[in-house]
Enzyme design. Structure first.
Site, PDB file in Angstrom:
ATOM      1  N   ALA A 155      -3.978  14.766   5.558  1.00  0.00           N
ATOM      2  CA  ALA A 155      -3.812  13.510   6.300  1.00  0.00           C
ATOM      3  C   ALA A 155      -2.778  12.643   5.602  1.00  0.00           C
ATOM      4  CB  ALA A 155      -5.146  12.784   6.378  1.00  0.00           C
ATOM      5  N   HIS A 166      -4.730  -0.784   5.806  1.00  0.00           N
ATOM      6  CA  HIS A 166      -4.311   0.058   6.936  1.00  0.00           C
ATOM      7  C   HIS A 166      -5.294  -0.023   8.110  1.00  0.00           C
ATOM      8  CE1 HIS A 166      -7.123   2.736   4.968  1.00  0.00           C
ATOM      9  NE2 HIS A 166      -6.261   3.181   4.081  1.00  0.00           N
ATOM     10  N   HIS A 223       3.090  14.414   1.643  1.00  0.00           N
ATOM     11  CA  HIS A 223       2.523  15.761   1.538  1.00  0.00           C
ATOM     12  C   HIS A 223       3.626  16.742   1.905  1.00  0.00           C
ATOM     13  CE1 HIS A 223      -1.697  14.516   1.129  1.00  0.00           C
ATOM     14  NE2 HIS A 223      -1.492  13.668   2.112  1.00  0.00           N
ATOM     15  N   LYS A 233      -9.295  -0.373  -6.097  1.00  0.00           N
ATOM     16  CA  LYS A 233      -9.309   0.260  -4.785  1.00  0.00           C
ATOM     17  C   LYS A 233     -10.656   0.913  -4.513  1.00  0.00           C
ATOM     18  CE  LYS A 233      -7.944   1.922  -0.858  1.00  0.00           C
ATOM     19  NZ  LYS A 233      -6.669   2.542  -0.502  1.00  0.00           N
ATOM     20  N   HIS A 268       0.871  -1.193   0.000  1.00  0.00           N
ATOM     21  CA  HIS A 268       0.000   0.000   0.000  1.00  0.00           C
ATOM     22  C   HIS A 268       0.897   1.227   0.000  1.00  0.00           C
ATOM     23  CE1 HIS A 268      -3.860   2.123   1.356  1.00  0.00           C
ATOM     24  NE2 HIS A 268      -2.963   3.071   1.154  1.00  0.00           N
ATOM     25  N   ASN A 315      -5.288   7.265  -6.258  1.00  0.00           N
ATOM     26  CA  ASN A 315      -6.048   8.490  -5.946  1.00  0.00           C
ATOM     27  C   ASN A 315      -5.281   9.753  -6.335  1.00  0.00           C
ATOM     28  OD1 ASN A 315      -4.227   7.867  -3.832  1.00  0.00           O
ATOM     29  ND2 ASN A 315      -5.418   9.043  -2.342  1.00  0.00           N
ATOM     30  N   HIS A 328       1.601   5.363  -1.694  1.00  0.00           N
ATOM     31  CA  HIS A 328       1.284   6.553  -2.483  1.00  0.00           C
ATOM     32  C   HIS A 328       2.598   7.150  -2.992  1.00  0.00           C
ATOM     33  CE1 HIS A 328      -2.914   6.773  -0.993  1.00  0.00           C
ATOM     34  NE2 HIS A 328      -2.388   6.274   0.112  1.00  0.00           N
ATOM     35  N   ASP A 341       1.184   2.547   3.659  1.00  0.00           N
ATOM     36  CA  ASP A 341       0.323   3.707   3.413  1.00  0.00           C
ATOM     37  C   ASP A 341       1.135   4.996   3.508  1.00  0.00           C
ATOM     38  OD1 ASP A 341      -1.956   5.153   2.797  1.00  0.00           O
ATOM     39  OD2 ASP A 341      -2.681   5.222   4.869  1.00  0.00           O
ATOM     40  N   ARG A 356       2.303   9.628  -5.633  1.00  0.00           N
ATOM     41  CA  ARG A 356       1.867  10.867  -6.275  1.00  0.00           C
ATOM     42  C   ARG A 356       2.291  10.904  -7.748  1.00  0.00           C
ATOM     43  NH1 ARG A 356      -1.413  10.782  -2.169  1.00  0.00           N
ATOM     44  NH2 ARG A 356      -0.676  11.784  -0.269  1.00  0.00           N
ATOM     45  N   HIS A 396     -10.527   0.899   1.619  1.00  0.00           N
ATOM     46  CA  HIS A 396     -10.354   1.899   2.676  1.00  0.00           C
ATOM     47  C   HIS A 396     -11.590   1.766   3.561  1.00  0.00           C
ATOM     48  CE1 HIS A 396      -8.998   5.905   4.331  1.00  0.00           C
ATOM     49  NE2 HIS A 396     -10.223   5.779   4.838  1.00  0.00           N
ATOM     50  N   LEU A 418      -5.176   9.238   7.974  1.00  0.00           N
ATOM     51  CA  LEU A 418      -6.498   8.624   7.922  1.00  0.00           C
ATOM     52  C   LEU A 418      -6.354   7.207   7.375  1.00  0.00           C
ATOM     53  CD1 LEU A 418      -8.723  11.545   6.571  1.00  0.00           C
ATOM     54  CD2 LEU A 418      -8.792  10.537   8.864  1.00  0.00           C
TER      55      LEU A 418
END
Length: 352
Positions: free
Chosen positions: A272, A179, A260, A104, A17, A45, A19, A256, A21, A141, A228
């Site tokens: 988050a 998660h 950011h 997802k 899992h 996402n 991210h 996860d 970007r 999620h 989150l």
């Protein structure tokens, strides 16, 4: 896995899992990730979200271009598609044929860039029927989004209102409860009854193994510990650690890790997500060592994930050494900076 009090050798893990970007920040995230992991499930996402095979293939091409710029040829991105109310059965079958790893499920509004997610799971039943038929996993999620439900209860309510009915309607559908953050989720996955083949698993992040919700409020607001699903009470952290270190193959590694920029976290309405890609394996080793279960780390990190996804296990070995590692206060992220999990602190384990 071979180990001593000061060194652990294990099969190279995967991150189930992640991210990364898009655009300029991707290269920095990939460099941190590929230093530790052989493969990763790439979250869809983006803005706009990755909802079709064509968009996933284009995203993969951008990832591969950045890997080439970094000189990395030993990392494989495993692409996913963002499930929507309008996802068709044909798109599911096409995704399976073209090597997409999973779909997802984001309940609309549940987390970062989830506004185009699923508003009602029953609108997805044709797509879910196709996923069950072709053996395509659903990554969940697991939170309800009703404002009437306390944020600390949304995962437990999701089990009763969405996940359990979903599994009854699609008993052959492979589901990863991602998660997880609560005792209820850990026990649900542990005790779930399935058919001849196991159809449910869960990923657990390093922050949810190491921190409870006090970490968000220690001496003030700590935005870099806000993610989150949100951190929960100590009893939930203990239950998650027990699940992760149990040797139960239904639980495996998924960071996860969610990048950011510092300014987006330290804002009036901060984003988050915790960034653990920089030192994830050291964090997991610290968690497992805290309960004297380092011998269970290889299963959780390296074996159970590929087994559930029906992928071959990696063959390369890596080594973690009991050597203090100072975590930088900031790291580069495109033209900005990012604050990693445990920034400015020291962790006990370092990847050799």
């Amino acid at each position: 896995m071979s180990n001593s009090p000061t060194q652990i050798q294990l099969i190279q893990p995967d991150d189930w899992h992640l991210h990364i970007r898009d655009g300029e920040v991707m290269k920095d995230v990939l460099a941190d990730t590929a230093r530790q992991f052989a493969r990763a499930i790439i979250m869809p996402n983006l803005k706009p979200p990755v909802t079709t095979v064509a968009l996933a293939n284009a995203y993969r091409t951008r990832i591969e271009a950045n890997l080439k710029l970094l000189g990395i040829d030993s990392f494989t991105p495993l692409m996913t598609l963002y499930l929507t109310d309008n996802t068709s059965a044909d798109e599911v079958r096409k995704a399976k044929a073209e090597g997409i790893a999973a779909f997802k499920l984001y309940p609309a509004g549940a987390t970062t860039n989830s506004d185009e997610g699923v508003s009602d799971i029953q609108r997805c039943y044709q797509a879910l029927e196709a996923m069950q038929a072709v053996g395509m996993p659903l990554l969940v999620h697991g939170e309800v989004t009703s404002t009437e439900i306390d944020i600390f209860d949304r995962e437990a309510v999701f089990i009763d209102q969405v996940l359990d009915p979903l599994r009854k309607d699609f008993p052959g559908l492979k589901i990863v409860f991602e998660h997880i953050t609560t005792k209820q989720a850990a026990h649900y996955v542990r005790d779930a009854v399935t058919g001849e083949k196991n159809t449910i698993a869960a990923t657990i992040t390093p922050q949810h193994l190491l921190l409870n919700r006090n970490a968000i409020f220690a001496g003030g607001i700590r935005p870099h510990n806000y993610c989150l699903p949100v951190l929960k009470r100590e009893e939930h952290r203990v239950a998650l650690l027990e699940a992760a270190t149990s040797g139960n193959p239904r639980f495996f590694l998924g960071t996860d890790s969610a990048p950011h920029a510092k300014g987006a976290k330290e804002a009036a309405c901060g984003c988050a997500g915790c960034y653990s890609a920089f030192n994830a394996l050291g964090l997991y080793a610290e968690a497992f060592e805290s309960v004297n279960q380092l011998d269970k780390l290889e299963g959780f990190a390296s074996l159970f994930g590929p087994d559930f996804y029906s992928l071959p296990r990696n063959t390369k070995k890596i080594t973690l050494r009991k050597q203090a590692q100072a975590v930088p206060t900031e790291l580069p992220l495109g033209d900005a900076t990012i604050v990693p999990l445990r920034a400015g602190e020291t962790i006990a384990w370092t990847l050799v």
